[in-house]
Structure formats: structure tokens, C-alpha cells
Design a protein around this motif. Structure first.
Motif, PDB file in Angstrom:
ATOM      1  N   TYR A  50       0.842  -1.200   0.000  1.00 24.90           N
ATOM      2  CA  TYR A  50       0.000   0.000   0.000  1.00 24.90           C
ATOM      3  C   TYR A  50       0.874   1.246   0.000  1.00 24.90           C
ATOM      4  O   TYR A  50       0.935   1.995   0.968  1.00 24.90           O
ATOM      5  CB  TYR A  50      -0.896  -0.032   1.247  1.00 24.90           C
ATOM      6  CG  TYR A  50      -2.055   0.941   1.244  1.00 24.90           C
ATOM      7  CD1 TYR A  50      -2.407   1.692   0.131  1.00 24.90           C
ATOM      8  CD2 TYR A  50      -2.823   1.104   2.396  1.00 24.90           C
ATOM      9  CE1 TYR A  50      -3.466   2.568   0.157  1.00 24.90           C
ATOM     10  CE2 TYR A  50      -3.900   1.969   2.434  1.00 24.90           C
ATOM     11  CZ  TYR A  50      -4.217   2.702   1.312  1.00 24.90           C
ATOM     12  OH  TYR A  50      -5.281   3.570   1.338  1.00 24.90           O
ATOM     13  N   GLU A  55      -2.535  -2.878  -3.237  1.00 24.41           N
ATOM     14  CA  GLU A  55      -3.149  -1.555  -3.153  1.00 24.41           C
ATOM     15  C   GLU A  55      -2.271  -0.491  -3.811  1.00 24.41           C
ATOM     16  O   GLU A  55      -2.306   0.666  -3.413  1.00 24.41           O
ATOM     17  CB  GLU A  55      -3.418  -1.180  -1.688  1.00 24.41           C
ATOM     18  CG  GLU A  55      -4.349  -2.132  -0.971  1.00 24.41           C
ATOM     19  CD  GLU A  55      -4.803  -1.621   0.381  1.00 24.41           C
ATOM     20  OE1 GLU A  55      -5.774  -0.849   0.425  1.00 24.41           O
ATOM     21  OE2 GLU A  55      -4.174  -1.979   1.391  1.00 24.41           O
ATOM     22  N   ASN A 108      -7.669  -0.394  -1.985  1.00 29.90           N
ATOM     23  CA  ASN A 108      -7.914   0.936  -2.551  1.00 29.90           C
ATOM     24  C   ASN A 108      -9.395   1.268  -2.634  1.00 29.90           C
ATOM     25  O   ASN A 108      -9.848   1.924  -3.572  1.00 29.90           O
ATOM     26  CB  ASN A 108      -7.276   1.078  -3.939  1.00 29.90           C
ATOM     27  CG  ASN A 108      -5.851   1.594  -3.871  1.00 29.90           C
ATOM     28  OD1 ASN A 108      -5.508   2.382  -3.000  1.00 29.90           O
ATOM     29  ND2 ASN A 108      -5.011   1.125  -4.778  1.00 29.90           N
TER      30      ASN A 108
END
Length: 309
Positions: A140, A169, A198
Motif C-alpha cells: 500500500y 493496493e 484501494n
């Protein structure tokens, strides 16, 4: 258990953590929220993630949430155990597994910059939690500022048999999914599940790139389940049509800073949680923002009656 997660498909809902208006844990709300996710048809749950406000909980509160969620459902549950130190990570991971968790999720700390640092961190994390604990890589970069290339992810997977899943992500990240799937197809990377986050902002095309499903917390998890199912059934246009109807609200919920406030506001309006409070420090919606969300819900209800709340 590693094999179970490595072959996981579908939707693992990122669970919010319900609080009372005064900031105390809402234990009854945990049960209602868990039941809601199960009723939506999800394939698993992920608790104590970033959007679950895990860093705001005391250690005993975290264990209480884990115990209650695991006692409420037989679905596989992944527990976020990211921590500033390995001692805390070890305790939470071991106690989660003892309570029946399917695995744990580990996010890299934001100070990691080089590939070698990332690889060394995950090696130390695996040593800390135990090589028998299935774990999920949380990729992420937008929130964590750590950039993991497909080759780094492949190396982590190949170095650690307990790595069962990637929570993807990255943004833009569609080509990363394609590269990871290519590694698996050519045999240079062991097959693992790829679930995407996301806020589901790119779920329509992520499924077409070969993702196994979604791991995120949009306020209408039924939509995630439907899109994944429709894509699996080869009903591409139907999947995109339904996704497009939800996209304005998905986009609004994805705003940095107030995204969780939007999600909790909608969950409260749906009657799933009693309060949309966040534990401090937290964000809140202005009256104008709430009115905009209400407008988006009204427009969505024209296409999806589940939004008529």
C-alpha cells in the motif's frame, strides 16, 4: 491453513471498528457488523487493518475485538498485526492464531526505502511471528510510502513458505497484477492469492487482470461480492454497469482524510452501526459533506435499491 489463504478467492471485507460516541468500543456493534458482512456474502473478514483504526486500540482491546469477531463467524479471518516493534507483533500474531485466525497481515513500516531493507524487514517479521503463521503482504505505497516492485514481492513469496497472500493496493497497479500473474504462470513465483484494496476503486479491471478478489471496506460490500461474481461468470458488461453506478460513491469514500468518516456515516445510515464516531484522532464530516453523500446515495438508489436508505 497457508494453502487455504493461498487459494482464497472472492471478497474479504475490511471491517470497520465500531465505537460509541464517547470513544469506547461498541461490543454489540462488533456483532452486528460481523453479521452484516456475513449476510452480504463475503468469503472472509480482515480485522484491525488501517481503516479499522487498529493503532488507536490498547493491546487488550485488540484481543477483545479478535476474540469477539472470531467467536461470531466461521469465515476465515485475517488479523492486521502491524506494529512498531516485533514484540508486539509476535504477541498479537500468536494470540490471534491461538484464537482461530486464518492468518495475519503485515504492512511494511514507512521508513523502508531499498529492496534490501524491505526483504530484511519481512524476514525479521516472519522470524518474530513464527514460520508456521500464514501471512499477507500489504502493498500500500500510497499510505505507507514503501514501494515494492513485483520482483521484491516475488522474492518475499519465494523466501517464505508462510506467505499466502498479497493485498494489492498500488496505484496505478494494474500492470503489477499482470506481472505477478505472469511470474506465477511461468513458475518463478509460487501461486498466492491476490486480493485488492484501494476502496475497490479499480476492482472492475483488477478482476480482469487476474486478481483473486477484493480486500477492502466499501460501505456496500454486497457490490464487491456482485462485481467479483459477475466477472467470474464472464458477464463483463453487467459487472461494469453495476460498478459504474457505485463509482461516484466509491470515489467520494476514497478521499484521504475523510474516507473512513464517509464509510462510517453510510454504515450508520444503513443501520449497521449505532455511531459513526472514530476514536481520536479522527475526522468528521461537515454538514455539506453529509449532504453530498446523501445526494450520491439517492442517485445510486435509482440503479441499486440497496442504497435507498
Amino acid at each position: 491453513m497457508t494453502n487455504q489463504l493461498a487459494s482464497a478467492r472472492g471478497v474479504f471485507a475490511i471491517a470497520a471498528t465500531p465505537f460509541r460516541d464517547d470513544g469506547r468500543l461498541d461490543t454489540a456493534g462488533i456483532d452486528r457488523l460481523t453479521d452484516f458482512y456475513v449476510a452480504c456474502g463475503v468469503d472472509g473478514l480482515t480485522i484491525l487493518g488501517i481503516m479499522g483504526e487498529a493503532p488507536k486500540l490498547e493491546p487488550e482491546e485488540s484481543l477483545a475485538v479478535i476474540r469477539q469477531a472470531l467467536g461470531r463467524t466461521r469465515l476465515p479471518v485475517i488479523v492486521g498485526v502491524s506494529a512498531s516493534g516485533f514484540a508486539a507483533m509476535h504477541r498479537l500474531a500468536r494470540e490471534s492464531m491461538d484464537l482461530g485466525a486464518a492468518g495475519v497481515m503485515i504492512a511494511p513500516p514507512s521508513h523502508l526505502r531499498s529492496d534490501d531493507q524491505i526483504l530484511a524487514y519481512y524476514a525479521q517479521a516472519v522470524e518474530a511471528i513464527g514460520m508456521d503463521v500464514p501471512f499477507v503482504i500489504q502493498d500500500y505505497p500510497l499510505a505507507l510510502s514503501v514501494i515494492m516492485s513485483p520482483r521484491v514481492i516475488r522474492t518475499i513469496v519465494q523466501n517464505h513458505a508462510s506467505c499466502a497472500m498479497v493485498k494489492h493496493e498500488d496505484w496505478p497497479g494494474l500492470d503489477k497484477i499482470t506481472q505477478l500473474k505472469a511470474f506465477m504462470a511461468e513458475g518463478s513465483m509460487r501461486p498466492v492469492s491476490i486480493l485488492c484494496g484501494n476502496g475497490a476503486l479499480f476492482l472492475d479491471f483488477e478482476m480482469e487482470r487476474g486478481a483473486s478478489g477484493a480486500m477492502t471496506g466499501y460501505a456496500f460490500p454486497e457490490l464487491l461480492v456482485d462485481v467479483v461474481r459477475l466477472q467470474r461468470d464472464g458477464r463483463r458488461d453487467a459487472a461494469h454497469d453495476l460498478f459504474d453506478a457505485h463509482l461516484p460513491l466509491i470515489r467520494y469514500e476514497q478521499q484521504p482524510g475523510i474516507g473512513l468518516a464517509v464509510r462510517k456515516y453510510v454504515l450508520k445510515k444503513r443501520g449497521i452501526i449505532a455511531s459513526d464516531a472514530q476514536r481520536k484522532p479522527g475526522s468528521s464530516l461537515t454538514g455539506t459533506s453529509r449532504a453530498e453523500v446523501d445526494y450520491l446515495l439517492a442517485r445510486l438508489a435509482r440503479h441499486d435499491k440497496r442504497a435507498a436508505i
